[in-house]
Each structure stands twice: as C-alpha cells, then as structure tokens.
Design a protein around this motif. Structure first.
Motif, PDB file in Angstrom:
ATOM      1  N   ALA A 205       0.855  -1.193   0.000  1.00 25.87           N
ATOM      2  CA  ALA A 205       0.000   0.000   0.000  1.00 25.87           C
ATOM      3  C   ALA A 205       0.883   1.233   0.000  1.00 25.87           C
ATOM      4  CB  ALA A 205      -0.928   0.010   1.211  1.00 25.87           C
ATOM      5  N   LEU A 206       0.504   2.216  -0.812  1.00 25.85           N
ATOM      6  CA  LEU A 206       1.238   3.479  -0.907  1.00 25.85           C
ATOM      7  C   LEU A 206       0.454   4.555  -0.173  1.00 25.85           C
ATOM      8  CD1 LEU A 206       3.616   5.068  -2.166  1.00 25.85           C
ATOM      9  CD2 LEU A 206       2.137   5.516  -4.131  1.00 25.85           C
ATOM     10  N   LEU A 207       1.053   5.133   0.863  1.00 26.92           N
ATOM     11  CA  LEU A 207       0.430   6.210   1.634  1.00 26.92           C
ATOM     12  C   LEU A 207       0.907   7.540   1.062  1.00 26.92           C
ATOM     13  CD1 LEU A 207       1.094   4.754   5.208  1.00 26.92           C
ATOM     14  CD2 LEU A 207      -0.850   4.311   3.719  1.00 26.92           C
ATOM     15  N   ALA A 208      -0.002   8.312   0.492  1.00 23.55           N
ATOM     16  CA  ALA A 208       0.375   9.570  -0.161  1.00 23.55           C
ATOM     17  C   ALA A 208      -0.459  10.709   0.404  1.00 23.55           C
ATOM     18  CB  ALA A 208       0.173   9.468  -1.672  1.00 23.55           C
ATOM     19  N   GLY A 209       0.175  11.866   0.578  1.00 30.12           N
ATOM     20  CA  GLY A 209      -0.547  13.030   1.077  1.00 30.12           C
ATOM     21  C   GLY A 209       0.404  14.135   1.482  1.00 30.12           C
ATOM     22  N   GLU A 269       9.383   8.034   2.731  1.00 28.27           N
ATOM     23  CA  GLU A 269       9.891   8.925   1.675  1.00 28.27           C
ATOM     24  C   GLU A 269      10.465   8.109   0.512  1.00 28.27           C
ATOM     25  OE1 GLU A 269       9.031  11.850   1.944  1.00 28.27           O
ATOM     26  OE2 GLU A 269       8.756  12.168   4.096  1.00 28.27           O
ATOM     27  N   ILE A 270       9.626   7.277  -0.073  1.00 26.18           N
ATOM     28  CA  ILE A 270      10.079   6.373  -1.128  1.00 26.18           C
ATOM     29  C   ILE A 270      10.441   7.108  -2.408  1.00 26.18           C
ATOM     30  CG2 ILE A 270       7.780   5.922  -2.082  1.00 26.18           C
ATOM     31  CD1 ILE A 270       8.665   2.983  -2.436  1.00 26.18           C
ATOM     32  N   ALA A 311       4.635   2.060   1.931  1.00 24.73           N
ATOM     33  CA  ALA A 311       5.538   3.163   1.597  1.00 24.73           C
ATOM     34  C   ALA A 311       4.790   4.476   1.743  1.00 24.73           C
ATOM     35  CB  ALA A 311       6.073   3.008   0.174  1.00 24.73           C
ATOM     36  N   ALA A 312       5.527   5.543   2.047  1.00 29.50           N
ATOM     37  CA  ALA A 312       4.930   6.869   2.227  1.00 29.50           C
ATOM     38  C   ALA A 312       5.672   7.878   1.372  1.00 29.50           C
ATOM     39  CB  ALA A 312       4.981   7.286   3.702  1.00 29.50           C
ATOM     40  N   THR A 313       4.929   8.860   0.842  1.00 33.50           N
ATOM     41  CA  THR A 313       5.534   9.916   0.047  1.00 33.50           C
ATOM     42  C   THR A 313       4.645  11.148   0.056  1.00 33.50           C
ATOM     43  OG1 THR A 313       6.367  10.510  -2.157  1.00 33.50           O
ATOM     44  CG2 THR A 313       4.452   9.072  -2.082  1.00 33.50           C
TER      45      THR A 313
END
Length: 627
Positions: A205-209, A269-270, A311-313
């Motif tokens: 899962a990609l956490l974006a915001g 911070e991928i 991952a987060a970005t």
C-alpha cells in the motif's frame, strides 16, 4: 586460520546443546500450535542479550535469544489473552541466573573469536589492497564479498520482541486510511479467513498526502498492531556514493523480511529512490539500478512470500509507474488534510495530556479549535496545542485556557507579536489597508468571513493581521474566485482611495491575486477567450505556443483589471465603513468579531460550513457566560 575458526564454532555448538530458533519459528511452529509446556529465562546482568529455554511437547527443548525481557513477557501475555486463555492456563515462565556451566568457556571463546576476527579482517584488507591498489570507488564498492558491509541495509526491526507503543486508537481523523491498513493487519493475523474466499495477500500500500497528515503515524500503528516482524527503512538509506550499494541494500532488506515472513516492510519517503526513469534528460544509473532491484523484489520471480510493503511519500506524482501499479502497490491510500470533524478528533488526542481549565469540557475546546483551524494538518494541530501549554506555563497559570489557545493559533498562523514601535503614519496606512480587506470580504458573498483584525506587527513580516475563516467546500464557482480576488486587492485600493498613493505592503496580495487568476485561465477552464482547456505546465516546459501564451497573459491582465475596477467601486460606496473600522482599529489595535459587527453590522449573507458552526459555538459560550 579458517580451520581454526571452524573448530571454534564447532566447540561452541558442543557447549550449547539446545538448538537455537528464531522468533518466527517460536510463534508459528510452537506457540500458535500449543507445543510449549514451559519457558525458563536465564537473565544475564552483564549483557543485553538473554537466553530462554523453550520446553516443548515434541522433542528436546529449544534456545531463544531475547533482547528485552519485559517486552517479551508483555507480548507473550497479550498473545495468550487474544487466544482466549485465562491466566491459570498461561504457559509457566521461570527465571534463573545465567548458567554457571560453561561460563568460563564462553568468555574464552568470545576472546578467541574477537582475536581471530580482527586478524581475518586485517589479512583480507591487506589482500584486497594489494590486489586492487586501494579501494576503487567507481568500480563497485558493494561488489565481491562486501568486506566493509556497505551492502547491508540500515533497517530498524520491530516486532514481537521490541514493541511499538502507537496503536490505531492513537491515530485520529484518518478513519478511511485506518480501515484500509487494518485489513492488511487482519490478513496477516487471520489469513485463513481470506484464503477460503480465494483472496490473495495484497503486496503493498502506498500512503500519499501532504506533509504532517499522519502517514508515518499510520505505519507506526500498523507496526504496533500487526504482531509480526516490522522492518522500517528510509528511501534515502538506499542512496550511496558507491556503485551497486543501493541494489545490494534492497536485496538484503527483502532477504531479512522473507526469512521472518509473514512480515511488513515500511519505506518512508520512497520518492528518494522511486522517481520516474526518464532517458530524455539523462539519468542516475545507480538510482535506476536500485529502483529496478526494488521492482524485482516486490513483484518478480520468487516473490511468493508473505511480505507486505508499505511506503509513504509527499510527491506521488514523481514515482515511476512501474512502482505504483497493482501487483506492487495494490492500494493507494490518499491521506489528505482533515475536515472539521477530523480536526476535532485530532484535537481530542492532543488535548488529553494538557491540564485544561475545568470550566469547559475537552470536547468544547476541541469543537471550537476545530472550527478555527481550517487547512491544518495533524502535525500543525499538535504544535498548536503544545504552544498553548507553553504560553500557559510561561504566564504561571494553573490551567491552559481559551486565551492561551487563541494566542497559540495566532502565533502559528502569523507569528509572534513584535514589540518594535512603528510610526503613526505607518500605523494609519496599515489600519486602512487591513480595513479595506475586511470591508470587501464582508460585503462580497465569495469573501471569507472575518474573525479578527489587528495592526500589531508580527514576526513573519506582516505589519497587520486579519484572521479569516475559509469555507471548506471542495467546489468553488468562478464568481466566488473573482470575489476572492477583489478581497485580496481591497488593501491596495483602500490605500489609493484614502492616501492617493500606494505602498509596497501589497506585494504578497498581488502575488496571491495573480495565482488565483492564472488558475482561472489555465487550469479551471473558466475563461471565455481561452475556452474549456486545462493546460499542463512544468517547471521548464509549457504545452502551448507563444501565441497562446500571449492570449493567457492578456486574459489574466484583463481579469485583474476588471476586479480592480469592481473593488474600487465597492470601497468608494462603503468608504464610511472603511473609515470607521480603521479609526476603531487605531484606537484598540485589535478587534474581535463582536466589535467588527458593531462597526459593519451583521454580514448580509447566510453563514456556510464551519463559519456557521463557529457562530453556533459563540452563541453557546455567550449563554454560558451570562448564566
């Protein structure tokens, strides 16, 4: 020398007859299947490492290495409680001092190991230096046997032994994101329920915001709830000056995670390693190689293991499409800025540790502060609460009260009050400038409702400060945007009308007016001359011709000119209101909503969104005060 090392290793194994097992083996093969009869922990006062002897119901006992005994016992108790066991049915745990038998032998072996290892490193270093003529940084510092450990990933591991205290209950205002991440945790804890339906374990899962919205907090809660090994690493940890190191670290990370599967990897911070590969402008071969290795590890041959990647970005648009596709990141979880209800939940979390004035409940404080902070992230809300507590302590108060929160919100939004003295002429210009903004926003429906007006200088460079309450609607019409441009230009036009000249104080206003107008013309398709076109603009490229560029410039100029004339007409019509408000502002320096209403009257438009909620709370506060 190698024979000597092998002999020492064999001798060490003879003195330790119990077979050593990992935490994953302990959980899956012994604890979950009820094969543990008792546990004996040998505490070692001189070392951080303790040993536990696991007495099993099938065969000989096993040896388990423990770093933190308290965390181990806490997790063991929680695991048995979740299985429905009563305290009487818990596995008995005994404690003994470190065994005396073999203690001297262990110390001798440790000394021998250290001496042999140092000798081996020196010999290898001399051999490498003589064969290569020194270390060649450009020819693969991570190649060969990786003597200096450059290829090892800088991963931090959490899990059964080392607890993460953050749980899902500590994450407020992110209900949708928590729901999606909870499913990953539930899948790891109860895989049979999903496999019976034919469902497969999601890969990631990609956490974006935006920054500060709680992406890392959600991942921490996942680590705290999962009950499986959790590996944390930053995207920048893969970046190195030596060629091949990044790819080697990716391989090492996934090797560790697969060895302890089911497990979770979190890459913060991928975008540091996962940016788009673009050959047109050249590229960074080392970063591309690292990304390629990450792609292969996430979805390639031999990836049939229960390893989930989170991952987060902050910059989702920069990521390579091969990285964000389903099969690698099956879910994209957008974590946006919280709405008014979300902010209330976040305030409830951060107000809990504070010593609040008991004349109001915590929920009263949370409701009022949530209305005053549109656009605030969770990190900014935490900062505001902390600033309020600091101000209360600085004033030697017993409690944190509403005045402290109000001062803290002003400090976060506009900066500290500056004590420097400004001339009377400057004060007058600033008063009329801020009054111009206030009157235009008060009498135009698209303007933001005004809450407070002050001409006290602030540390962020402002000579005056107006606090508005923007509408939190997701949609805005062209008329509302044009009204906002008029409100922004109100300060400059007020200077022109009352002083016959303009100053540099409107520089920031003009910049904001241009940005809104530029979006109206190029992004929102609201210009009749340009049409329903949303242009794509990059930092160095524009997707339109020079002729279209001139049309866009002319249209922006025309819109700003039209709104300038409209603002000028409105302020001349309401000139008396501007004069009265500026006079009152020069006397009091700060005017709250009630004093503004005394000068301008009630706002001639029905309240919307959080402004309506704010007015209702104000009425409730007034009733409580009168009672």
């Amino acid at each position: 020398m190698f024979l000597g090392v092998s002999g020492l290793a064999a001798l060490y194994q003879i003195t330790n007859q119990e077979e050593e097992i990992t935490y994953t083996d302990f959980l899956k093969n012994y604890l979950e299947v009820n094969q543990v009869s008792s546990i004996t922990i040998y505490k070692n006062e001189t070392s951080r490492v303790n040993q536990a002897s696991i007495m099993t119901l099938r065969g000989p006992s096993k040896r388990l290495m423990i770093m933190n005994v308290d965390n181990f016992l806490e997790n063991l108790e929680r695991f048995q409680t979740e299985k429905g066991l009563s305290p009487e049915q818990f596995i008995p745990v005994n404690f003994e001092a470190q065994l005396d038998k073999g203690k001297l032998m262990d110390r001798v072996l440790n000394v021998l190991y250290f001496g042999v290892t140092v000798t081996l490193v020196i010999v290898l270093f001399q051999s490498l230096k003589s064969s290569m003529g020194g270390i060649n940084k450009g020819s693969g510092g991570a190649g060969g046997n990786d003597v200096f450990g450059f290829g090892k990933s800088n991963v931090k591991q959490f899990g059964f032994e080392q607890n993460v205290k953050v749980k899902f209950k500590d994450v407020a205002g992110l209900d949708e994101a928590k729901l999606e991440i909870k499913e990953f945790v539930d899948f790891l804890k109860k895989p049979r329920k999903y496999k019976e339906m034919g469902a497969k374990l999601p890969r990631g899962a990609l956490l974006a915001g935006p920054p500060g919205t709680g992406k890392t907090m959600v991942a921490k809660a996942c680590a705290g709830e999962a009950g499986v090994p959790f590996f944390f690493v930053s995207g920048s940890d893969f970046v190195e000056m030596f060629v091949g190191v990044g790819a080697s670290r990716v391989r090492d990370l996934f090797k560790q995670a697969k060895a302890k599967s089911p497990s979770i990897i979190f890459i913060d911070e991928i975008d540091a390693v996962g940016r788009k590969r673009d050959a047109k402008f050249g590229g960074n071969d080392e970063r591309d190689n690292t990304l390629n290795q990450l792609l292969v590890e996430m979805d390639g041959f031999g990836t049939d293991t229960n390893v989930i990647v989170l991952a987060a970005t902050n910059r989702k648009e920069l990521l390579d499409p091969a990285l964000t596709r389903p099969g690698r990141f099956d879910r994209s979880v957008d974590i946006s800025l919280p709405d008014i209800e979300g902010r209330k939940q976040i305030f409830m979390v951060h107000l809990a540790p504070l010593k609040l004035d008991p004349r109001k409940t915590m929920e009263d404080y949370a409701r009022r502060l949530a209305t005053l902070t549109p656009g605030f992230s969770g990190a900014e809300i935490a900062n505001l609460c902390n600033e309020a507590a600091i101000m209360a302590a600085r004033a030697n108060k017993i409690y944190v009260d509403s005045d402290d929160f109000e001062m803290a919100s002003e400090r976060v939004m506009a900066g500290l009050e500056k004590k420097r003295t400004i001339s009377e002429e400057e004060r007058k210009i600033v008063a009329y400038h801020e009054s111009g903004h206030a009157v235009v926003s008060w009498f135009l429906q698209g303007g933001h409702p005004l809450l407070k007006l002050t001409i006290i200088p602030r540390s962020k460079g402002t000579l005056g400060y107006a606090q508005y309450l923007p509408n939190e609607s997701n949609l805005e019409s062209k008329e509302e945007l044009l009204d906002r441009i008029c409100c922004i230009l109100g300060g400059r036009i007020a200077e022109e009308i009352f002083f016959g000249q303009i100053t540099t104080g409107a520089y920031d206003d003009l910049k904001k007016a241009y940005e809104i107008t530029h979006n109206i013309v190029t992004k929102f398709g609201m210009s009749e001359s340009i049409g329903y076109i949303g242009f794509q603009e990059g930092e160095f490229l524009k997707s339109y011709s020079d002729n279209t560029n001139k049309k866009i410039d002319d249209e922006i100029k025309q819109i700003i000119e039209d709104q300038t004339q409209r603002t000028r007409s409105l302020l001349r019509e309401k000139k008396e209101f501007v004069d009265n408000l500026a006079t009152r502002l020069l006397e009091k320096e700060t005017l709250d909503l009630q004093k503004i209403i005394e000068v301008l009257g009630e706002r001639p438009f029905p309240p919307r969104s959080n402004y309506k909620v704010y007015l209702e709370i104000k009425k409730e506060d007034s009733k409580q005060t009168s009672e």
